[in-house]
Design an enzyme around this catalytic site. Structure first.
Site, mmCIF file in Angstrom:
data_model
loop_
_atom_site.group_PDB
_atom_site.id
_atom_site.type_symbol
_atom_site.label_atom_id
_atom_site.label_comp_id
_atom_site.label_asym_id
_atom_site.label_seq_id
_atom_site.Cartn_x
_atom_site.Cartn_y
_atom_site.Cartn_z
ATOM 1 N N HIS A 165 0.115 11.634 -6.172
ATOM 2 C CA HIS A 165 -0.470 11.767 -4.826
ATOM 3 C C HIS A 165 0.624 11.690 -3.761
ATOM 4 O O HIS A 165 0.702 12.541 -2.871
ATOM 5 C CB HIS A 165 -1.511 10.663 -4.603
ATOM 6 N N GLU A 166 1.456 10.674 -3.856
ATOM 7 C CA GLU A 166 2.499 10.477 -2.832
ATOM 8 C C GLU A 166 3.509 11.627 -2.843
ATOM 9 O O GLU A 166 3.979 12.057 -1.792
ATOM 10 C CB GLU A 166 3.209 9.135 -3.039
ATOM 11 N N TYR A 220 -9.573 11.456 3.593
ATOM 12 C CA TYR A 220 -9.645 11.294 2.130
ATOM 13 C C TYR A 220 -10.940 11.874 1.581
ATOM 14 O O TYR A 220 -10.975 12.403 0.477
ATOM 15 C CB TYR A 220 -9.515 9.821 1.746
ATOM 16 N N HIS A 275 2.562 14.432 -0.629
ATOM 17 C CA HIS A 275 2.994 14.292 0.770
ATOM 18 C C HIS A 275 4.461 14.688 0.902
ATOM 19 O O HIS A 275 4.855 15.406 1.816
ATOM 20 C CB HIS A 275 2.849 12.845 1.244
ATOM 21 N N HIS A 325 0.839 -1.195 0.000
ATOM 22 C CA HIS A 325 0.000 0.000 0.000
ATOM 23 C C HIS A 325 0.879 1.251 0.000
ATOM 24 O O HIS A 325 1.746 1.407 0.845
ATOM 25 C CB HIS A 325 -0.964 0.016 1.192
ATOM 26 N N ALA A 326 0.632 2.140 -0.950
ATOM 27 C CA ALA A 326 1.518 3.292 -1.159
ATOM 28 C C ALA A 326 1.585 4.201 0.059
ATOM 29 O O ALA A 326 0.576 4.441 0.724
ATOM 30 C CB ALA A 326 1.025 4.086 -2.361
ATOM 31 N N HIS A 341 -6.524 0.525 5.463
ATOM 32 C CA HIS A 341 -6.564 1.515 6.540
ATOM 33 C C HIS A 341 -7.196 1.011 7.826
ATOM 34 O O HIS A 341 -7.041 1.636 8.862
ATOM 35 C CB HIS A 341 -7.279 2.779 6.036
ATOM 36 N N GLU A 373 -3.687 14.970 2.304
ATOM 37 C CA GLU A 373 -4.124 14.071 1.234
ATOM 38 C C GLU A 373 -4.484 14.812 -0.053
ATOM 39 O O GLU A 373 -4.517 14.208 -1.125
ATOM 40 C CB GLU A 373 -5.328 13.242 1.715
HETATM 41 O O1 X8Z Z 1 -4.199 5.389 0.961
HETATM 42 C C1 X8Z Z 1 -4.132 6.194 0.049
HETATM 43 C C2 X8Z Z 1 -2.787 6.672 -0.449
HETATM 44 C C3 X8Z Z 1 -1.801 6.770 0.622
HETATM 45 S S1 X8Z Z 1 -2.147 8.047 1.741
HETATM 46 C C4 X8Z Z 1 -2.276 5.711 -1.492
HETATM 47 N N1 X8Z Z 1 -5.259 6.621 -0.560
HETATM 48 C C5 X8Z Z 1 -6.560 6.132 -0.181
HETATM 49 C C6 X8Z Z 1 -6.713 4.671 -0.519
HETATM 50 O O2 X8Z Z 1 -5.925 4.135 -1.297
HETATM 51 O O3 X8Z Z 1 -7.645 4.044 -0.014
HETATM 52 C C7 X8Z Z 1 -5.327 7.592 -1.635
HETATM 53 C C8 X8Z Z 1 -6.770 7.668 -2.013
HETATM 54 C C9 X8Z Z 1 -7.532 6.961 -0.948
HETATM 55 ZN ZN ZN Z 2 -1.985 9.925 0.935
#
Ligand code: X8Z
Ligand code: ZN
Length: 660
Positions: free
Chosen positions: A424-425, A563, A428, A388-389, A553, A452
């Site tokens: 996106h990353e 988000y 941050h 997960h990024a 998450h 975010e």
């Molecule tokens: O978790 C993330 C990022 C890292 S902060 C990749 N996002 C959420 C997800 O993947 O569920 C970005 C959009 C929503």
């Molecule tokens: Zn993020």
């Protein structure tokens, strides 16, 4: 996700460990001079000195803890997990003294900066631990284990030599590309087996963090999460309802359109679930949070222009591989595998350079050399990692504010979703770089939704023209059809996300406040999925499953309302940057790529970090002090009209199953 601000949150939460102990311990546990807070006269100067001491110590001990977290996320095994959990525990014990010591300054006069720093110290926690040290150890162990189990999760089928195990990347790929109903169902159900064993850990986790939150004076951990927004927790909850109300009509139109297309593709019985709900396994994404992969099913005008970014990125990968192979024509089988990996790494770096270029075009600095050396770009093949990024600040700028060590951790593949995730990353990462000069307690987003939204705002600037300029699309002549295509592409990523962004914490708020009991975890999850997203599983999901745990998450304990807020904010930021760039004409046509004025204003906002209430930071950029969905509606106005025409004669909406 574990980027730096989550860590701060996690760490500070555990600072509650010895609230009841005597104040001398605080000085000892922070390893400071015998400047016992209880004995100190709490004047302006002493509070300021206290905050400075906390900031200095925090920055000094931070890198060791972060390094342990980085290792355990990029090399999952029992040893790295043990060290990560222990590092957390030790680090939190140091932090604990600060929170306790801060109590002595409550209600005393102090500079506004010190007051804010102390507020942040007490509020910035996602994982408040109980005061009992044994329970802190239990909590850090469970948290590390849940995330590790998720990261290492695999779905295996077959026996003996025929046994095949697939990870999240491979299963996601099935949903993205296969249009075979059963193959998708199998991949979706398969991934949801990995979270079944996490359920019991999560139940205990909730007990522990609730105990911690209550000791700190909050009703429960959810209320604590809602308290980090420079407004009352109840006001924040109401605010999310209001914002959702603004954008829901657009989501409803998109939902209706998608359902019609799915029924045309899979048949009236399989294309929807009773009540008009969208089948969870057919939306191109494990959680139905981004429908972008359904372009082949949902494209409004398949022949108008080409926004096939996946194709362009795959071609780039093929080109890289061909060039490497040409240099080594007689490669052995083992060498051939190495070449493929080399090509993947090269493509991932090229994609990242593209993203960096956008930020640099705005006048922001290039990424430090160390970023390129230490980042995890692609999935290692010899070990488990959390794919997960995430974006990491390893040093908070270092002692001099200039020893920056920022990284991203991803398993990049050459596709559009990953490409925009890189942008996106880097949002941050640029936030970190911009606020590294701030004291550590202010090194955070104005609120977590801001963090975010930074990169996603840049993603909104990736117009068809921009994509064409970097060779990833053939935008061609712009007309009504290409406009609707471009709008749909953006809506499938952004509008489809909004109800998902909301429902995750609706579930967790309920879990934390006890209105959702462990024996109803799964039912409550699907009730909320139905209510907000209008999606449903194709077959019943009883309590033997733990479907919330199949979303990063939840086992990773990253709050999610951020988000949802980000998806509102990013349109406001986008509009302001477009104004700054002197854009005239419809909002959706604007790209501020290369515009220094927009960049200057953005960078100025980032540099403020968490040093002032977010409303003030927002005003400086946008002129307003409220989050507001009207920029979303303005952006998507043409699509809205088009969807209305498409949906004419359909009976839209859905019926969530009756609550049992
Ligand atoms: O978790 C993330 C990022 C890292 S902060 C990749 N996002 C959420 C997800 O993947 O569920 C970005 C959009 C929503
Ligand atoms: Zn993020």
């Amino acid at each position: 996700m574990i980027h730096r601000n989550t860590l701060l949150a996690l760490a500070i939460g555990t600072g509650l460990l010895t609230l009841a102990a005597c104040s001398r311990d605080a000085a000892e546990s922070t390893g400071s001079t015998p400047d016992s807070p209880a004995a100190a006269t709490a004047t302006d100067a002493s509070a300021d000195a206290f905050v400075k001491r906390v900031n200095d110590e925090y920055k000094a001990i931070y890198p060791e803890q972060t390094a342990a977290q980085w290792l355990s996320s990029t090399y999952i095994n029992d040893d790295s997990q043990l060290l990560a959990a222990k590092a957390n525990e030790m680090y939190l014990t140091r932090l604990n003294g600060w929170i306790k010591a801060a109590k002595a300054y409550e209600g005393k006069p102090m500079s506004p900066d010190s007051a804010r720093a102390i507020l942040l110290l007490k509020l910035a926690t996602a994982m408040p631990p109980p005061s009992d040290p044994k329970k802190v150890a239990e909590l850090t162990k469970i948290a590390t284990k849940m995330e590790g189990d998720y990261g290492a999760g695999k779905y295996c089928t077959g026996e003996g030599p025929a046994k095949v195990c697939r990870d999240i990347g491979q299963l996601s790929e099935v949903l993205a590309s296969s249009r075979d109903y059963d193959a998708q169902l199998d991949a979706w159900q398969g991934w949801h087996t990995i979270s079944q064993p996490i359920r019991k850990d999560y139940v205990r986790f909730v007990e522990l963090v609730n105990e911690g939150a209550r000791e700190m004076g909050f009703a429960d951990a959810g209320e604590m999460w809602r308290s980090g927004y420079d407004m009352a927790p109840a006001a924040l909850a109401a605010e999310t309802d209001r914002l959702w109300g603004q954008v829901k009509p657009l989501y409803d139109d998109l939902h209706c359109y998608a359902r019609t297309r799915l029924k045309a593709k899979y048949g009236a019985d399989k294309g929807e679930v009773a009540g008009g709900l969208l089948p969870a396994h057919l939306m191109g994404n494990l959680w139905q949070q981004d429908w972008g992969n359904l372009w082949d099913v949902l494209a409004p005008y398949p022949k108008a222009g080409s926004l096939d970014i996946n194709g362009a990125l795959m071609a780039q990968q093929a080109k890289n591989l061909a060039e490497l192979r040409a240099k080594k024509p007689n490669a052995s089988a083992a060498e051939a595998i190495e070449l493929e990996r080399e090509a993947s790494l090269l493509t991932a770096k090229q994609m990242t350079q593209r993203a960096e270029d956008f930020y640099v075009s705005l006048g922001m600095p290039k990424l430090p050399e160390s970023y390129w050396k230490k980042t995890q770009f692609i999935q290692p093949r010899d070990r488990d990692v959390v794919c997960h990024a995430s974006a990491w600040d390893m040093t908070m700028g270092g002692p001099d504010g200039k020893t920056q060590d920022v990284r991203t951790k991803m398993c990049i593949k050459p596709n559009e979703e990953e490409f925009t995730t890189i942008y996106h990353e880097l949002g941050h990462v640029y936030y970190y770089l911009a606020y590294n000069h701030q004291p550590p307690l202010f090194q955070n987003g104005a609120h977590d939704g801001f963090h975010e939204a930074i990169g996603d705002t840049i993603v909104l600037g990736m117009t068809p023209k921009y994509l064409e300029s970097i060779g990833l699309a053939k935008a061609g002549e712009q007309n009504q059809e290409t406009l609707i295509n471009a709008q749909m592409r953006m809506a499938l990523a952004k509008i489809s996300f909004m109800p998902f962004g909301l429902m995750i914490d609706r579930w967790r708020w309920g879990v934390f406040d006890g209105s959702i009991k462990p024996e109803q975890y799964n039912k409550a999850w699907w009730d909320l999925k139905a209510k907000y997203q209008g999606v449903a599983p194709a077959s019943p999901r009883g309590e033997e499953f733990f479907d919330p745990g199949a979303k990063y998450h939840v086992p990773g304990n990253t709050p999610y309302t951020r988000y949802f807020l980000s998806h509102i904010l990013q349109f406001q930021f986008y509009k302001s940057l477009c104004d700054a760039a002197g854009h005239t004409g419809p909002l959706y046509e604007c790209s501020f790529y290369g515009n220094q004025e927009a960049g200057k204003r953005y960078w100025a906002m980032l540099g403020k970090g968490a040093s002032q209430p977010w409303q003030k930071t927002m005003k400086e950029l946008t002129g307003g002090e409220k989050m507001d969905g009207t920029a979303v509606l303005e952006y998507f106005a043409p699509l809205r009209t088009w969807l209305k025409q498409q949906n004419e004669g359909q009976s839209c909406g859905w019926q969530a199953p009756a609550k049992g």
